[in-house]
Write an enzyme that holds these catalytic residues in place. Structure first.
Site, PDB file in Angstrom:
ATOM      1  N   ASP A  14      91.344  29.475 -13.009  1.00 50.04           N
ATOM      2  CA  ASP A  14      91.325  27.868 -13.019  1.00 50.04           C
ATOM      3  C   ASP A  14      92.082  26.715 -14.020  1.00 50.04           C
ATOM      4  O   ASP A  14      92.406  26.014 -14.017  1.00 50.04           O
ATOM      5  CB  ASP A  14      90.164  27.889 -12.703  1.00 50.04           C
ATOM      6  N   HIS A  54      95.441  27.270  -8.347  1.00 48.73           N
ATOM      7  CA  HIS A  54      96.221  28.635  -8.140  1.00 48.73           C
ATOM      8  C   HIS A  54      97.825  28.798  -8.454  1.00 48.73           C
ATOM      9  O   HIS A  54      97.961  29.901  -9.736  1.00 48.73           O
ATOM     10  CB  HIS A  54      95.548  29.923  -7.331  1.00 48.73           C
ATOM     11  N   HIS A  56      86.489  22.518 -13.215  1.00 52.50           N
ATOM     12  CA  HIS A  56      87.546  21.748 -13.433  1.00 52.50           C
ATOM     13  C   HIS A  56      87.455  20.226 -13.769  1.00 52.50           C
ATOM     14  O   HIS A  56      88.014  19.952 -14.545  1.00 52.50           O
ATOM     15  CB  HIS A  56      88.002  21.340 -12.033  1.00 52.50           C
ATOM     16  N   HIS A 114      88.233  34.499 -13.759  1.00 56.42           N
ATOM     17  CA  HIS A 114      88.648  33.612 -13.047  1.00 56.42           C
ATOM     18  C   HIS A 114      88.625  31.901 -13.564  1.00 56.42           C
ATOM     19  O   HIS A 114      89.494  31.546 -12.934  1.00 56.42           O
ATOM     20  CB  HIS A 114      87.701  33.742 -11.493  1.00 56.42           C
TER      21      HIS A 114
END
Length: 443
Positions: free
Chosen positions: A399, A238, A422, A395
């Site tokens: 990321d 972040h 991720h 969100h």
């Protein structure tokens, strides 16, 4: 991939292990006794069985022997909270691949599952969960010469005007932590510095497991961790996203082992950069320009995929599709058309109550999770009001921006992502980095 079956008469164990495995991309089925499991074997063959020793009726060791006779190659991991070394030895003698003591620990469980599955006589990637498999494919593919190149940009390098401090709680540790952001000179990049003076570059080559052989790497990360072989800094994504979107190319970040997490979003980091101020430096930046489509994964709506392709500017098109209350959400973000600070940075992390509760019981996360996530249970958000109807996909874009910044250069290109996380992000950045190195070697 065939399912992993959990046979245990404790409902909490069954649901906990099943949730862990499903979060990692495996299919999991739970059974409360040997009889119901045995009957199901008429219609399916498991990839792995996780079997409790103490079961009502037919016990685990008896079932293990029957399984070994019926499926000689089927791996079985035995579990018990009361058995001693004798039971473990007996289980291995009867054909168990491994043995686990309760209470189960998340990292040990996943390591054993991965280890056992990877020993089976099938293609290695067939035993990996989907996210890991696609990320592994990205590393196995040869970088495309000329797919990405660096070009000079008229944009100046930037750093902070002054030092600023932010305190909070570590998402994973649950401990109080903080950061100090400081200006840094031209061409220094983003640098993390631990409390004992160790430095870790904010770069793909500092990603945990980057220097390990491909078969030893893991791609199921729920956050981004950097290390230098001696120290680590966790949950950097972040903060990295904010530095990237504010055009900060050089900054020093003093931190313990985890970047503080305030509310699961990047909103506070935006306010921190605004407080510090930004100064332009007497040097220009270079930009990574995507010249050919590069990425991995079949491009079907129900298939995970992630691509970078040529585009005049920078844009991310993201799609997610999860069970209620999320559902299907699609969003395209272009920082020249929408404000990152207003539209993306405030979007918070999310997870189910069951997953968070399970992880805390297993000791893999701290109390930082409870106040820094949108928590879902029984198809509803239970702890907060959403900031946006589509806060979940926003969100995911946050990321993605943070992970992409690990390339070390702003990107000129369009990123298309479908149901990625991720692990995929890291694999794409590594592929872009290898393509850049390939291009440079040919010049």
């Amino acid at each position: 991939m065939n399912p992993i079956c959990i046979v245990d008469d404790q409902p909490l164990i069954c649901s906990t292990v099943a949730n862990i495995l499903e979060d990692e991309g495996y299919q999991a089925l739970a059974f409360a006794d040997a009889e119901s499991f045995w009957q199901r074997l008429d219609s399916m063959e498991p990839a792995l069985v996780m079997l409790d020793i103490w079961l009502p009726g037919t016990d685990g060791l008896q079932l293990l022997q029957r399984l070994h006779e019926r499926f000689p190659e089927l791996p079985v991991i035995m579990m018990s909270g009361h058995a001693g070394i004798e039971a473990a030895v007996a289980a291995i003698k009867f054909g168990a691949a491994d043995f686990m003591e309760k209470p189960l620990h998340l990292e040990v469980l996943l390591d054993k599952v991965k280890s056992v599955l990877n020993q089976q006589p099938v293609r290695i990637d067939a035993s990996l969960p989907p996210d890991a498999r696609r990320a592994g494919e990205a590393r196995e593919m040869q970088p495309i010469p000329g797919a990405v190149e660096l070009v000079e940009s008229p944009e100046p390098q930037r750093t902070l005007k002054e030092n600023v401090v932010l305190n909070g709680v570590g998402l994973l540790s649950g401990r109080k932590t903080g950061i100090i952001l400081s200006p840094l000179g031209v061409d220094e990049g983003i640098v993390f510095q631990t409390l004992d003076g160790q430095t870790i570059r904010g770069h793909i080559t500092s990603l945990r497991n980057y220097h390990q052989p491909a078969e030893a790497k893991t791609f199921s990360a729920n956050s981004t961790t950097l290390d230098n072989g001696r120290h680590q800094v966790r949950t950097v994504e972040h903060l990295m996203a904010v530095l990237s979107m504010f055009g900060i190319t050089n900054a020093l970040i003093k931190v313990g082992d985890e970047v503080p997490n305030i509310d699961g979003s990047a909103k506070d980091f935006c306010e921190l950069i605004t407080q510090a101020g930004i100064t332009e430096q007497p040097a220009t930046t270079r930009i990574a320009v995507i010249l050919q489509k590069i990425g991995f994964g079949p491009e079907g709506k129900h298939e995970k995929h992630l691509y970078a392709e040529p585009f005049d500017g920078f844009e991310i098109a993201m799609r997610v599709d999860y069970p209620p209350p999320i559902g299907e959400q699609l969003l395209t973000f272009n920082p020249t058309q929408k404000s990152f600070a207003e539209e993306i940075a405030p979007a918070r992390s999310f997870n189910t109550f069951e997953n968070i509760d399970m992880a805390q019981k297993l000791g893999t996360v701290g109390s930082g999770y409870l106040n820094s996530h949108i928590i879902m249970h029984d198809g509803k958000v239970i702890n907060t009001a959403l900031r946006y109807d589509d806060e979940f996909v926003r969100h995911k874009i946050l990321d993605m921006i943070g992970d992409l910044s690990l390339l070390g250069y702003p990107i000129r290109g369009r990123i298309t992502a479908n149901m990625t996380s991720h692990g995929y992000n890291h694999a794409l950045v590594e592929r872009l980095y290898q393509a850049l190195k390939n291009t440079a070697a040919e010049d």
